[in-house]
Design a protein around this motif. Structure first.
Motif, PDB file in Angstrom:
ATOM      1  N   TYR A   9       0.864  -1.180   0.000  1.00 34.23           N
ATOM      2  CA  TYR A   9       0.000   0.000   0.000  1.00 34.23           C
ATOM      3  C   TYR A   9       0.905   1.235   0.000  1.00 34.23           C
ATOM      4  CZ  TYR A   9      -3.354   3.490   1.865  1.00 34.23           C
ATOM      5  OH  TYR A   9      -4.135   4.612   2.069  1.00 34.23           O
ATOM      6  N   THR A  11       1.289   5.520  -0.825  1.00 35.03           N
ATOM      7  CA  THR A  11       0.543   6.775  -0.919  1.00 35.03           C
ATOM      8  C   THR A  11       1.465   7.906  -1.349  1.00 35.03           C
ATOM      9  OG1 THR A  11       0.948   7.579   1.341  1.00 35.03           O
ATOM     10  CG2 THR A  11      -0.886   6.035   1.019  1.00 35.03           C
ATOM     11  N   THR A  12       0.866   8.903  -1.991  1.00 41.50           N
ATOM     12  CA  THR A  12       1.529  10.194  -2.187  1.00 41.50           C
ATOM     13  C   THR A  12       0.901  11.164  -1.187  1.00 41.50           C
ATOM     14  OG1 THR A  12      -0.075  11.191  -3.715  1.00 41.50           O
ATOM     15  CG2 THR A  12       1.613   9.725  -4.653  1.00 41.50           C
ATOM     16  N   THR A  29       4.292  11.352  -7.646  1.00 38.77           N
ATOM     17  CA  THR A  29       3.238  10.475  -8.159  1.00 38.77           C
ATOM     18  C   THR A  29       3.806   9.433  -9.114  1.00 38.77           C
ATOM     19  OG1 THR A  29       1.786  12.419  -7.982  1.00 38.77           O
ATOM     20  CG2 THR A  29       0.896  10.480  -9.071  1.00 38.77           C
ATOM     21  N   LEU A  49      -2.679   5.035  -3.611  1.00 38.88           N
ATOM     22  CA  LEU A  49      -3.588   6.139  -3.300  1.00 38.88           C
ATOM     23  C   LEU A  49      -2.922   7.485  -3.548  1.00 38.88           C
ATOM     24  CD1 LEU A  49      -6.233   7.284  -1.901  1.00 38.88           C
ATOM     25  CD2 LEU A  49      -4.926   7.196   0.235  1.00 38.88           C
ATOM     26  N   THR A  50      -3.644   8.363  -4.221  1.00 35.31           N
ATOM     27  CA  THR A  50      -3.248   9.757  -4.325  1.00 35.31           C
ATOM     28  C   THR A  50      -4.520  10.591  -4.223  1.00 35.31           C
ATOM     29  OG1 THR A  50      -1.961  11.373  -5.601  1.00 35.31           O
ATOM     30  CG2 THR A  50      -3.365   9.865  -6.858  1.00 35.31           C
ATOM     31  N   ASN A  92      -3.275   4.878 -10.532  1.00 37.64           N
ATOM     32  CA  ASN A  92      -3.644   4.846  -9.109  1.00 37.64           C
ATOM     33  C   ASN A  92      -4.942   4.067  -8.923  1.00 37.64           C
ATOM     34  OD1 ASN A  92      -4.292   7.518 -10.507  1.00 37.64           O
ATOM     35  ND2 ASN A  92      -5.827   7.521  -8.868  1.00 37.64           N
ATOM     36  N   ASN A 237      -6.577  11.230   5.485  1.00 35.10           N
ATOM     37  CA  ASN A 237      -6.942  10.639   4.188  1.00 35.10           C
ATOM     38  C   ASN A 237      -6.327   9.262   3.991  1.00 35.10           C
ATOM     39  OD1 ASN A 237      -5.017  10.446   1.564  1.00 35.10           O
ATOM     40  ND2 ASN A 237      -4.135  11.859   3.057  1.00 35.10           N
ATOM     41  N   TYR A 238      -5.135   9.047   4.571  1.00 33.66           N
ATOM     42  CA  TYR A 238      -4.430   7.778   4.373  1.00 33.66           C
ATOM     43  C   TYR A 238      -5.202   6.583   4.938  1.00 33.66           C
ATOM     44  CZ  TYR A 238      -0.405  10.876   3.500  1.00 33.66           C
ATOM     45  OH  TYR A 238       0.444  11.837   3.007  1.00 33.66           O
ATOM     46  N   CYS A 257       0.044   1.119   6.166  1.00 35.15           N
ATOM     47  CA  CYS A 257       0.581   1.512   4.874  1.00 35.15           C
ATOM     48  C   CYS A 257       2.026   1.027   4.743  1.00 35.15           C
ATOM     49  CB  CYS A 257       0.525   3.042   4.762  1.00 35.15           C
ATOM     50  SG  CYS A 257       1.209   3.689   3.247  1.00 35.15           S
ATOM     51  N   HIS A 260       4.597   5.686   2.869  1.00 33.85           N
ATOM     52  CA  HIS A 260       4.130   7.050   2.632  1.00 33.85           C
ATOM     53  C   HIS A 260       5.250   7.779   1.905  1.00 33.85           C
ATOM     54  CE1 HIS A 260       0.487   6.899   4.942  1.00 33.85           C
ATOM     55  NE2 HIS A 260       1.055   6.918   6.122  1.00 33.85           N
TER      56      HIS A 260
END
Length: 657
Positions: A9, A11-12, A29, A49-50, A92, A237-238, A257, A260
């Motif tokens: 998992y 994330t940006t 990204t 996820l972004t 994404n 948001n994460y 996650c 990150h």
């Protein structure tokens, strides 16, 4: 590849919608997309996820300046990010907007829960506020009276607000970081956070803003006169995007996650605010937080105010998306700053993509077409010839595939790409040593030529698979040209020799990466949006009109001559001309014919496979009725004549400067 994880998992940060996206947004990204692609190709369940951060004072100010509502500002600007991600081939799995009900609901439920447990309290506050960073600072935090993070002026504010008891987790956070060395990466960023925590007393975090000053935000569930501080809102948001407080099964599947990805400018918010928030919420910590550096123009940070920001859309339009993605991944060592100039972009593009990868692709496919009738040849099962070079090349290529797993796990993506490019160059060296064009002239050598070209094609297949996460479109094109019906690679099956099917139809994709001439990056075509100083009116004309004296030539005259490396593919004597040889040469992007007066010094068979230097922009002419498209360079003293060649394994099409 190394042992694969059970899930991945990534994330940006979520990006502010107060302005259009720039290279910094693109880089993070693309980096997340490349990491996600690698894991997907290993069949690791992956979630990428972004999204966009759509609350706060900067958004409200942008909306006011544009004469629209904050929601209209968000709706208009978010499209720019979504369109750019499509252009950049970003895949994404989710795109979260903090104005979505699914997110706001989780933020309010979390706030209420923390308030009920006395993790949030109300108090009077006096401090210095930076609008740009949307953060409060104490007097001693300021640097020459300005924000210590961005250097902007700050405003003194006295007001009632709600506070999260962040200070009570200071000792816990220090212990956690020290006990989990992979939590904050690179290691020097962990030391940076530890230095911050050990050298100053952590303050409680102001997590609200009065609506009288800022109305655009998520309303506090326990006080309708306040909205949530944008960072407290954004960080959630994460977890809100993967089912926290809404889908327990989904949340357990993805959290914690894996990575990150953040820029170094938001290190404190992610390595101090976020862990203490999660601790108070009784939620597990993310496995790692990786802070990359900044993109600089020369030695200066890119800044809209300085006018030196790179526009990703312009780079894509000028050079193609895959080349842009490749440059960003190959150029920056993760954790360090990197310099972006269009000159550096073109230099790396021509060296890595046009000269190395593009050239090897053309050579392999052209020779399969010429010697094997556009069909993938078959490797020899019981070779009656020496296969030491073939076996060594395959062994080296497989070793690269095995080394890449640990490199990617350790976030050394630039080094991993460099490793693949070294494998590409080895294919070119192998072809020079095996010289299938010479073998093809020997009677009974068909099996050896086929084995040589099949080995080169198999190694090229592996390299294309390893580069697929970085350049998906171009590598699919390459693999399709190799006759692969299932063009999408599987990284777990790279070490199998014999994947390419003998007899399958190959195709000629043309120049995968056409060489970029230096003139394309001059003047108006530049993708770096910076103010250009006007040239002096008569400067160009003065240089142009300089008259030569004593045989001297001007700089402009020198620069008009285009010298390039070329590989001799075939050579033969011209009937009736004792001094002339006809050469077929490979210039990287194209094949040409030259006529050279070197027959008294070189036999045709001595020239095949040599890398020579030619004048590439010479007007075509006919010698003894034979067309010649260029001129090769030689050096001579008396009757002693030698070809001008280059050292190392530099392929055809390289500019000689």
């Amino acid at each position: 590849m190394s042992e694969k994880p059970s899930k991945y998992y990534v994330t940006t940060p979520i990006y502010y919608v107060n302005d259009k996206p720039h290279i910094g947004h693109s880089y993070t990204t693309i980096l997340a997309d490349v990491l996600a692609n690698y894991h997907r190709l290993l069949d690791v369940p992956t979630h990428f996820l972004t999204g966009t951060d759509e609350h706060g004072q900067k958004v409200q100010q942008a909306a006011d300046a544009n004469g629209i509502t904050p929601q209209e500002q968000c709706d208009q600007t978010v499209v720019r990010f979504q369109e750019l991600w499509k252009r950049l081939e970003i895949k994404n799995d989710d795109f979260i907007r903090t104005t979505e009900p699914r997110h706001k609901k989780v933020v309010q439920e979390t706030l209420q829960e923390l308030f009920d447990r006395d993790e949030i309290y109300k108090a009077e506050y006096e401090g210095w506020y930076c609008v740009g960073c949307e953060r409060f600072f104490t007097e001693k935090d300021l640097v020459e009276g300005n924000c210590p993070e961005c250097g902007r002026p700050v405003d003194k504010i006295i007001e009632s607000n709600y506070f999260f008891r962040m200070s009570k987790y200071q000792d816990w956070l220090i212990d956690y970081i020290e006990s989990n060395p992979g939590f904050i990466q690179p290691a020097f960023r962990a030391n940076e956070t530890l230095g911050f925590l050990k050298n100053k007393e952590l303050q409680d975090l102001c997590i609200s803003r009065p609506k009288a000053r800022l109305a655009w935000g998520i309303e506090l569930p326990f006080d309708a006169d306040f909205v949530t501080y944008v960072w407290f809102d954004a960080l959630i948001n994460y977890i809100s995007a993967v089912g926290y407080k809404s889908d327990e099964e989904q949340f357990k599947k993805w959290w914690p996650c894996s990575t990150h990805l953040i820029g170094k400018d938001i290190l404190t918010t992610h390595t101090v605010y976020w862990p203490t928030m999660l601790k108070a919420m009784n939620v597990a910590m993310p496995e790692s937080i990786f802070a990359h550096g900044w993109w600089l123009t020369g030695r200066t940070k890119m800044s809209k105010s300085l006018g030196n920001v790179v526009n990703p859309m312009d780079m894509i339009d000028n050079y193609g998306v895959d080349a842009f993605r490749y440059f960003l991944i190959a150029e920056m060592t993760l954790g360090q700053d990197a310099s972006f100039t269009e000159e550096a972009f073109v230099k790396r593009y021509n060296a890595d993509l046009a000269n190395d990868l593009g050239n090897v692709t053309n050579r392999v496919l052209n020779m399969i077409s010429r010697y094997c009738g556009d069909k993938m040849p078959a490797p020899a099962k019981d070779a009656g010839f020496d296969t030491a070079l073939d076996d060594a090349l395959w062994k080296d290529t497989v070793a690269v595939a095995e080394e890449m797993g640990p490199m990617i796990s350790n976030m050394k993506l630039d080094a991993s790409v460099g490793l693949v490019m070294s494998a590409v160059r080895k294919i070119n060296v192998y072809l020079q040593e095996r010289a299938p064009w010479s073998l093809a002239k020997q009677e009974g050598s068909e099996a050896e030529v086929a084995h040589c070209l099949y080995t080169a094609a198999e190694c090229l297949r592996v390299c294309a698979a390893l580069l697929y996460p970085v350049m998906p479109a171009k590598m699919l094109e390459l693999r399709t040209a190799l006759g692969m019906a299932d063009a999408k690679p599987h990284l777990g099956k790279l070490a199998e020799f014999g994947v390419l099917i003998p007899g399958s139809e190959i195709s000629q994709p043309g120049a995968l990466f056409p060489r970029i001439e230096a003139k394309k990056v001059d003047g108006a075509s530049s993708s770096v949006a910076k103010e250009q100083k006007p040239a002096k009116k008569n400067q160009k004309s003065e240089i142009k009109n300089q008259k030569s004296a004593d045989g001297l030539i001007t700089f402009d005259q020198v620069m008009n001559v285009k010298l390039k490396t070329a590989v001799v593919l075939e050579a033969e004597k011209i009937e009736g001309a004792d001094k002339l040889l006809k050469l077929q040469i490979d210039l990287g992007e194209e094949k040409r014919q030259l006529v050279a007066g070197i027959a008294l010094h070189y036999a045709p068979e001595d020239l095949v496979g040599k890398t020579i230097v030619v004048v590439a922009n010479l007007k075509p002419a006919k010698l003894r009725g034979v067309k010649s498209e260029g001129m090769l360079l030689c050096a001579s003293i008396g009757d002693n004549l030698k070809l001008v060649t280059v050292e190392g394994d530099l392929g055809p099409g390289a500019a000689v400067k």
